[in-house]
Structures are given as structure tokens and as C-alpha cells.
Design an enzyme around this catalytic site. Sequence first.
Site, PDB file in Angstrom:
ATOM      1  N   LYS A   1     -64.054 -26.929 -59.799  1.00 29.72           N
ATOM      2  CA  LYS A   1     -63.896 -26.435 -58.400  1.00 29.72           C
ATOM      3  C   LYS A   1     -62.801 -27.675 -58.161  1.00 29.72           C
ATOM      4  CE  LYS A   1     -63.811 -24.590 -54.431  1.00 29.72           C
ATOM      5  NZ  LYS A   1     -63.055 -23.284 -54.396  1.00 29.72           N
TER       6      LYS A   1
ATOM      7  N   TRP B   1     -71.018 -32.246 -42.644  1.00 28.80           N
ATOM      8  CA  TRP B   1     -69.487 -31.828 -43.338  1.00 28.80           C
ATOM      9  C   TRP B   1     -68.809 -32.325 -42.271  1.00 28.80           C
ATOM     10  CZ3 TRP B   1     -67.397 -29.932 -47.629  1.00 28.80           C
ATOM     11  CH2 TRP B   1     -66.200 -29.371 -47.312  1.00 28.80           C
TER      12      TRP B   1
ATOM     13  N   CYS C   1     -72.217 -28.437 -41.621  1.00 23.15           N
ATOM     14  CA  CYS C   1     -73.265 -29.187 -41.610  1.00 23.15           C
ATOM     15  C   CYS C   1     -74.862 -28.451 -41.699  1.00 23.15           C
ATOM     16  CB  CYS C   1     -73.516 -29.841 -40.164  1.00 23.15           C
ATOM     17  SG  CYS C   1     -71.853 -30.626 -39.769  1.00 23.15           S
TER      18      CYS C   1
ATOM     19  N   GLU D   1     -51.707 -14.007 -56.547  1.00 24.79           N
ATOM     20  CA  GLU D   1     -53.268 -14.473 -56.062  1.00 24.79           C
ATOM     21  C   GLU D   1     -54.212 -13.320 -56.724  1.00 24.79           C
ATOM     22  OE1 GLU D   1     -54.630 -16.951 -55.185  1.00 24.79           O
ATOM     23  OE2 GLU D   1     -56.434 -16.430 -54.550  1.00 24.79           O
TER      24      GLU D   1
ATOM     25  N   ARG E   1     -74.796 -26.171 -48.672  1.00 21.59           N
ATOM     26  CA  ARG E   1     -73.742 -25.990 -47.633  1.00 21.59           C
ATOM     27  C   ARG E   1     -72.479 -27.042 -47.736  1.00 21.59           C
ATOM     28  NH1 ARG E   1     -75.632 -22.992 -43.335  1.00 21.59           N
ATOM     29  NH2 ARG E   1     -74.401 -24.230 -41.631  1.00 21.59           N
TER      30      ARG E   1
ATOM     31  N   HIS F   1     -37.268  -5.060 -65.229  1.00 21.03           N
ATOM     32  CA  HIS F   1     -36.567  -6.367 -66.056  1.00 21.03           C
ATOM     33  C   HIS F   1     -37.458  -6.966 -67.212  1.00 21.03           C
ATOM     34  CE1 HIS F   1     -33.281  -6.592 -63.169  1.00 21.03           C
ATOM     35  NE2 HIS F   1     -34.103  -6.419 -62.284  1.00 21.03           N
TER      36      HIS F   1
ATOM     37  N   ASN G   1     -73.839 -29.077 -35.275  1.00 24.30           N
ATOM     38  CA  ASN G   1     -73.181 -28.258 -36.361  1.00 24.30           C
ATOM     39  C   ASN G   1     -72.269 -27.328 -35.647  1.00 24.30           C
ATOM     40  OD1 ASN G   1     -71.545 -27.113 -38.568  1.00 24.30           O
ATOM     41  ND2 ASN G   1     -73.395 -25.295 -38.586  1.00 24.30           N
ATOM     42  N   GLY G   2     -70.760 -27.781 -35.670  1.00 22.98           N
ATOM     43  CA  GLY G   2     -69.852 -27.112 -35.031  1.00 22.98           C
ATOM     44  C   GLY G   2     -68.821 -27.929 -34.553  1.00 22.98           C
TER      45      GLY G   2
ATOM     46  N   GLU H   1     -59.597 -15.423 -63.321  1.00 20.16           N
ATOM     47  CA  GLU H   1     -60.170 -16.452 -63.658  1.00 20.16           C
ATOM     48  C   GLU H   1     -61.870 -16.218 -63.452  1.00 20.16           C
ATOM     49  OE1 GLU H   1     -60.148 -19.586 -60.367  1.00 20.16           O
ATOM     50  OE2 GLU H   1     -59.270 -18.230 -59.016  1.00 20.16           O
TER      51      GLU H   1
ATOM     52  N   LYS I   1     -57.263 -14.241 -59.313  1.00 21.95           N
ATOM     53  CA  LYS I   1     -58.692 -14.124 -59.055  1.00 21.95           C
ATOM     54  C   LYS I   1     -59.260 -13.343 -60.087  1.00 21.95           C
ATOM     55  CE  LYS I   1     -59.544 -16.480 -56.246  1.00 21.95           C
ATOM     56  NZ  LYS I   1     -58.413 -17.015 -56.249  1.00 21.95           N
TER      57      LYS I   1
HETATM   58  C1  AGP Z   1     -58.365 -21.119 -57.061  1.00 26.26           C
HETATM   59  O1  AGP Z   1     -59.178 -19.932 -57.210  1.00 26.26           O
HETATM   60  C2  AGP Z   1     -58.719 -21.835 -58.429  1.00 26.26           C
HETATM   61  N1  AGP Z   1     -60.140 -22.166 -58.466  1.00 26.26           N
HETATM   62  C3  AGP Z   1     -57.466 -23.019 -58.474  1.00 26.26           C
HETATM   63  O2  AGP Z   1     -56.529 -22.258 -58.642  1.00 26.26           O
HETATM   64  C4  AGP Z   1     -57.251 -23.738 -57.069  1.00 26.26           C
HETATM   65  O3  AGP Z   1     -56.802 -23.116 -56.185  1.00 26.26           O
HETATM   66  C5  AGP Z   1     -56.259 -24.948 -57.603  1.00 26.26           C
HETATM   67  O4  AGP Z   1     -57.214 -25.914 -58.567  1.00 26.26           O
HETATM   68  C6  AGP Z   1     -56.141 -25.861 -56.645  1.00 26.26           C
HETATM   69  O5  AGP Z   1     -57.196 -26.546 -56.010  1.00 26.26           O
HETATM   70  P1  AGP Z   1     -56.924 -27.320 -54.530  1.00 26.26           P
HETATM   71  O6  AGP Z   1     -56.449 -26.450 -53.495  1.00 26.26           O
HETATM   72  O7  AGP Z   1     -58.407 -27.679 -54.251  1.00 26.26           O
HETATM   73  O8  AGP Z   1     -56.148 -28.530 -54.676  1.00 26.26           O
END
Ligand code: AGP
Length: 613
Positions: free
Chosen positions: A608, A75, A2, A486, A27, A509, A101-102, A493, A490
Site C-alpha cells: 500500500k 484518524w 475515526c 490510470e 478504519r 505512431h 468523528n468528523g 495492478e 488499475k
Molecule cells: C495506486 O493504485 C498504486 N497503489 C500506487 O501506484 C500508488 O499510487 C503509488 O505507490 C503512490 O503512493 P502514494 O500516493 O502513497 O505516494
Amino acid sequence: MCGIVGYVGERRVVPIILEGLKRLEYRGYDSAGLVYLQEGRLHKYRSEGKLANLEEKMEKVADLDSTIGLGHTRWATHGAPSEKNAHPHTDCTGELVVVHNGIIENYHTLREGLQARGHVFQSETDTEVLAHLIEEQLDGDLVAAVRKALAQVVGSYALGVMWTGEPDILVAVRNQSPLVLGVKEGGGCLMASDIPALLPYTKQVIFLDDQELAVLGRNHWRVESLVGGAAVTKKIHTIDWNASMAEKGGYKHFMLKEIYEQPQAILNTYRGRVDPETGVVDLPEIGLAAEKLCGIERIALVACGTSWHAALVAKYWLEKWVGIPVEVDIASEFRYRRLLVNDKVLVIPISQSGETADTLAGLRRAKAMGATVVTICNVVGSTMTREADGVIYTHAGPEIGVASTKAFTCQLTALFLLTLYLGRVRQTITAADGLALAQGLLSLPAMLEGELPRLQEETAVIAEEFAKSRDFLYLGRGVNFPIALEGALKLKEISYIHAEGYAAGELKHGPIALIDDEMPVLALVPQDGVYEKVISNVEEVKARRGRLILIGSAGDASLARIGDRCVALPALHEDLAPILYTVPLQLLSYEIASLRGCDVDQPRNLAKSVTVE
Ligand code: AGP
């Protein structure tokens, strides 16, 4: 999180509040509101959705001459996004108002007590209890009433309070949620959740610390300790950030800011859910009776991308500590393949946004087949949270960077809590093990806080050497294999370097054919139960002149003997390594992408939240 803005001075307050809230939009929020005091009365306006909706309302209001008020962007953490739940919130009399906020952890108990004493609530929020608690204590002195009310509260708050009985002051209180004051020669004071909201008005800021209460007047201010009221001397800082940097809290990118927010985000996620003395975890929000949970025969974890990696880690934890079969599905596969799902299966969609199309489709399919569905999500009121039978919220706060960082470590935190909870309910974890595991989790925020600056320095040096690489291989074993995946995600992407994550044991393998003196191989080698195996794997890479980056345990001499570059991490319970070992991989990706001039926060082709198939 928030956003709070408050002002008292000689200028018209509404434009200052709206401008300040605009500068806090980054935010993340789902509703907004403001309140000002004019001719002895409070005037409150709230709206769901974007700030523009509130601005539109204010355009229709005449004589906005007030010079004292509070504003808020919400939020949601308790109670869905709506005008009714938007702040500010008032007491029964309508003469006292708060913005917050909290998280008020004991708000259920407080609300029940207040209602029993005749208080009538207008919202579903935890915040509203604060207005009624202060109302109960009011006896002509607002500061004293705030102090007595907060003595009953457990939780985190940045709080702004205003009362018609003392129309020339605002009260600000901070406890574990940020709150800064802005002051100006010639009078006028502000409070805000973050510096950007202050900058149009002043660059002279005062950072409140936990358990501090400030009284803001038109040409005076003071800070006291919340408990006891002793005067506190505060330094006035001059901010030299520009507005854009200020939105990122002085960080160059939101992603870096969010990496550094992880200690607090992890703490916010387990706060109020684990007893530090006994390690007992309670997750009432799951909304499922113990016998239902004991009747579950299988768990299906469903997610995409980074969230899928969290699911892969959870499989190790749940099968090890709860002794229940766990399947992990990429959501786009889950939604179309022939499913063996019924009412004995607990399906857990994991999603930061709560809107990912494939995961949402999987949730709906699982429900249609009679499964019990509990989602792990970061956005209150998102579609998945409204359609699941139960929700375990991560409290990472809004994640602006497209590459998920703090949401991921908070998903792991929530899944770890779920493991401890199910283990206790199904009696598969001893009290001693439960306590050790919980204590390990609770030690993470402080450990991470201490390590982050050094990790960023060390990964920045490594990034210099490898920023021009064309390919990367990430290796991990056991519970850390998903972290190799992961780390690779990172990197690819945000830096657009091709990177693959592999189970270390898979090297021979096929992937070992890739190894040469060009190929950087990053391996996770904590001193855990499979340590010797991973060391053998990296020795194979070294024998083929591969360039090794080893992330391992502090004090392990093998790291420097075998690796070309090493990053050492503090010892911790081996099951918690995935949370800690993710962070240097996040930082390495960030540093490499920055060196390559990539758009770290908004990488090409990515969104996102993937709300389409
Ligand atoms: C993660 O860095 C990516 N932006 C992407 O893989 C993301 O995790 C995926 O699209 C799932 O999104 P969500 O967690 O909002 O479902």
C-alpha cells in the site's frame, strides 16, 4: 476515519469497548483512548499507536467494574497523532467528556472565543472545542447543553458524550459522519461508528440519520431531532452480516467500499474550502502569503503511480486556468536528474500515504534547493506533511485497498481547488469562471452517488466479456489522457492483465499495429474540445476490427454506432471529466479482477505504501 464505541448497561464496559475498537481497526487510526465513569469520576486512558498499547495500559488498572463508557480510535485530521491529541477529550472540569468523528469547520473561531472566556485547552484538535462548548451550556441537563452547544458548530460530527452529572446515560449525535446504535432485549445500549463494533453484543441496530440525537440508558433509549427535540421513530434492523463482511460495510472488498465512498470523500475534501455562493476557494493551510504565490514562476508536480496520474491532470488545469508553466515528474526520476529548481518554483509532492520513498526524497531535494514545497496528502502527521512548508490534506479517510481509488479522486479534488485558489490569488480566473468551475465540482458527489449502482451493473456486464483478455489498450486525449493511464494501471495492478494507457493521438505512431479482433480498446470520448479527434481515433480502431469499449457522454449516438460496448456518463464541465470518468474504469478493473479470482484488496507483489526505493 475515526472509530467510536460507547456502552451503557449491566456488563463491564472496558472489555466491550476494547473489543468494539478492535473491530473498527480496519478504519485506520493512529491513536486510541477510552473513558469510563466509576464512583462519580471519569477515568480516561489514551495511547498513541496501536490499540494493543491501550490494552496494555488497561491490564494494569484494577477494579474495572464500570458499566458505562466511551472509546475511540483516532484518524487525525487536525493535530498530529499523539497521546495528547487522542480522544476522549474533557472540558475544564474533567466531569464531561466527548469522542468525535468528523471535522469542525469553524473550530478556530470557536476555540478563540472559548479561550477568551477562560477555557484552557489540552490538545490541538478541533474536537476539544465540543467539550468546552457543552460545558458552557451545562445547567443540570446534558441533552439540552449538547443541543445548545451544537447549534454553534459548523461541520460534520458523530459524537459521543458522557457527564458525571447524569451517570446513567450516554448522548449520541450524528451529523454527516456515520453513527449506529445497538440495542438488546433485557437492556444495554451501544453506539458505534460502524456495525462491526456492535456484532459481538447485538445484531439489532438503529441507524441514526443526520441531525439526530440519541439518549442511551441501561434499559431504555430514545431518538430526537437535534434541532427542536421532537421525538423520532426509528426502525430496528437485524444485521445478518458476518464479522468480515461487516468490516467492509457489507461490501465484498475494501476496494469496492472505497469506490462507493468517493461521493462523501470528495465532499469531505472540498467542505469548508469553497463558498458555494461565490465559488471562492480558500486554502489557508497552504501557509503561503498571496505575494509569495504571485511570485511563483513555475510549478513542479512530483509523485508516483496513481498520484502521478493526478499530477498529469493538474498540469492541464493549472496551465489553462493559472497560466503558469507546470512540469510533472515521476518522483524516482525527479530525485536523480539535474533539477532547475529555486525559490521561484513551487514544488508539490502528491502522495496518499505521505511516506513514499521516492516522493519524499524529491521533497527533501526540492527543499534543499530552496523551493517552496506544498504537499497534497491523505495522512495527517505523515512524514511529508511534517517536512513540507504547507499541506493540502485530502479527506478521503483511510484507504485500505492497495489499489488507490477514493484517494485519487480526492487528490484531483484538492488539485482542482488549488487551481481555483491560485487562479483567484493571481487573478487569472474571472469570478464567473471560478463560480462555474466550483459549482461543477460541488455537483459531483450527488451525481456520482446517483450513477454508481448503474455503472457497477454496466461494467460487470462488460467484465464478463473481457475478463479473459490478455492485453488491453486505454485511450484518452487532453485532460483525460492521464485517466487512460490510470485505468490501465488499475486493471494491471489488480487483475494482472497487461494494459497500456496511451494518448489517443499516438495510436498511429505505433500502437495501432496491435489492433485486431482480439484486442479490447477502451476509449474515453466525452463531448469536449477534442471529441471529434478521439472519434476519428476510435474509427481507426474499428476499421481494423478492434473491439471497442467507449466511455462517453449520455445522449451521444456515436457511442453505440462505433462502440461494441458503451458506458454513458452525465454531462459536466469538461475539465471535471477526469474525476467522473475514472469511476467506471475503477469498477471495470474491480469486476474483471473479481471474475479472475484475484486478491482485489491485496494484489500480489504490491504494498500500500512503497517506503523503499
Ligand atoms: C495506486 O493504485 C498504486 N497503489 C500506487 O501506484 C500508488 O499510487 C503509488 O505507490 C503512490 O503512493 P502514494 O500516493 O502513497 O505516494
